[in-house]
Design a protein around this motif. Sequence first.
Motif, mmCIF file in Angstrom:
data_model
loop_
_atom_site.group_PDB
_atom_site.id
_atom_site.type_symbol
_atom_site.label_atom_id
_atom_site.label_comp_id
_atom_site.label_asym_id
_atom_site.label_seq_id
_atom_site.Cartn_x
_atom_site.Cartn_y
_atom_site.Cartn_z
ATOM 1 N N LEU A 41 39.127 40.581 42.554
ATOM 2 C CA LEU A 41 38.219 39.783 43.385
ATOM 3 C C LEU A 41 38.312 38.281 43.157
ATOM 4 C CD1 LEU A 41 34.904 41.872 43.253
ATOM 5 C CD2 LEU A 41 36.395 41.525 45.235
ATOM 6 N N GLU A 42 39.023 37.839 42.138
ATOM 7 C CA GLU A 42 39.022 36.430 41.759
ATOM 8 C C GLU A 42 40.393 35.814 42.014
ATOM 9 O OE1 GLU A 42 36.495 35.996 37.916
ATOM 10 O OE2 GLU A 42 37.354 38.018 37.884
ATOM 11 N N GLU A 61 43.771 40.021 46.813
ATOM 12 C CA GLU A 61 42.320 39.989 46.694
ATOM 13 C C GLU A 61 41.753 41.196 47.436
ATOM 14 O OE1 GLU A 61 40.505 36.454 48.210
ATOM 15 O OE2 GLU A 61 38.479 37.019 47.518
ATOM 16 N N ASP A 63 38.222 44.156 47.380
ATOM 17 C CA ASP A 63 37.060 44.877 46.865
ATOM 18 C C ASP A 63 37.390 46.362 46.930
ATOM 19 O OD1 ASP A 63 34.674 46.219 46.462
ATOM 20 O OD2 ASP A 63 33.497 45.007 47.856
ATOM 21 N N ALA A 276 31.582 38.054 39.407
ATOM 22 C CA ALA A 276 32.516 37.961 40.529
ATOM 23 C C ALA A 276 32.182 38.998 41.596
ATOM 24 C CB ALA A 276 33.951 38.150 40.042
ATOM 25 N N ASP A 277 31.824 40.209 41.177
ATOM 26 C CA ASP A 277 31.465 41.240 42.138
ATOM 27 C C ASP A 277 30.192 40.873 42.878
ATOM 28 O OD1 ASP A 277 31.804 44.128 43.146
ATOM 29 O OD2 ASP A 277 29.753 44.122 42.384
ATOM 30 N N LYS A 279 29.016 37.861 43.395
ATOM 31 C CA LYS A 279 29.333 36.733 44.277
ATOM 32 C C LYS A 279 30.039 37.204 45.535
ATOM 33 C CE LYS A 279 31.838 32.332 44.365
ATOM 34 N NZ LYS A 279 32.682 31.406 43.571
ATOM 35 N N ALA A 280 30.989 38.137 45.381
ATOM 36 C CA ALA A 280 31.734 38.628 46.536
ATOM 37 C C ALA A 280 30.831 39.362 47.516
ATOM 38 C CB ALA A 280 32.860 39.558 46.072
ATOM 39 N N ARG A 281 29.831 40.066 46.997
ATOM 40 C CA ARG A 281 28.934 40.832 47.871
ATOM 41 C C ARG A 281 27.902 39.953 48.545
ATOM 42 N NH1 ARG A 281 25.506 44.270 45.636
ATOM 43 N NH2 ARG A 281 25.747 43.479 43.525
ATOM 44 N N ALA A 283 28.276 36.575 49.179
ATOM 45 C CA ALA A 283 28.824 35.415 49.895
ATOM 46 C C ALA A 283 28.576 35.579 51.386
ATOM 47 C CB ALA A 283 30.305 35.269 49.605
#
Length: 290
Positions: A41-42, A61, A63, A276-277, A279-281, A283
């Motif tokens: 994810l980063e 990248e 998920d 990171a997880d 943040k990804a969810r 964003a």
Amino acid sequence: MRTPEPIGGKVVVITGAARGIGAALAERLADRGARVALVGLEPEQLAAVAARCGRGAAWFECDVTSPEALAETVAGVEKRFGGVDVLVANAGIAMGSPLRLSDPDAYDRVIEVNLMGSIRTVRAFLPLLIRSRGYYLQIASLAALSPTPMITAYGASKAGVEAFALGLRTELAGHGVGAGVAYLSFTDTDMGRVAGRSGRLRLHDLDSAIGRLVSGIERRSTYVYGQRFIRLLRPVRGVMPGVVHLLGRGPAARFETSLAQAGPQASSPIGPGGRADTKARTAPDPEPSA
């Protein structure tokens, strides 16, 4: 014991490869001549790991809980490398909290990433593994062998991936695909250091654990032990719940008291990977282009 097959020239896909076990494993395998596909994810971290792995590496990248993102990644890996010889399902997050005080979304997300993310990853890459008669290694945990209070979401997810991988091993045997499970205790990674501080635990050497994982991959092992002592626990796993319950009630009560005082943020996924997880969810979706 199966004769090792040299990893040089083979294509290895590793999820959760931006840091920790995944990154270290990718670098070690690349040093031995493998071509590595790094999934995570980063982007900046993945690019840095890929650079350290050399020209035979690429990053994607993704998920792992998203079938759509996985399908794109599989297509990208096949286009870049032509196939897959080894899949290491390593992506995972953790949190430490009693169920009573845990944030429901965070608790459920640990299981979603660790268990369903692994299942969806294998499902997506399975056609390429069958084509190559390859090998799938599932990264589990000591928590799969010994139930542990305060990390019940993590433990449930790791017990789940163990059962999934070992059951799938029999399904895949007729297709020439091998499968195995790797068990690790608290290891000196970003996530391990956070967990170690909270529990005042001694962390195990990362390089030694990676060496055992590499050996397991080359031997297509059914069981891989990141630390030697874990091998001794498998025969007595039946008594472990009773031992943990007897010895763990006092520490669990004290931990719950301290967590209640710390507030809701204490039950968030731990470490940079957990952030990171999250943040990804959370964003915002990108604005559609004109």
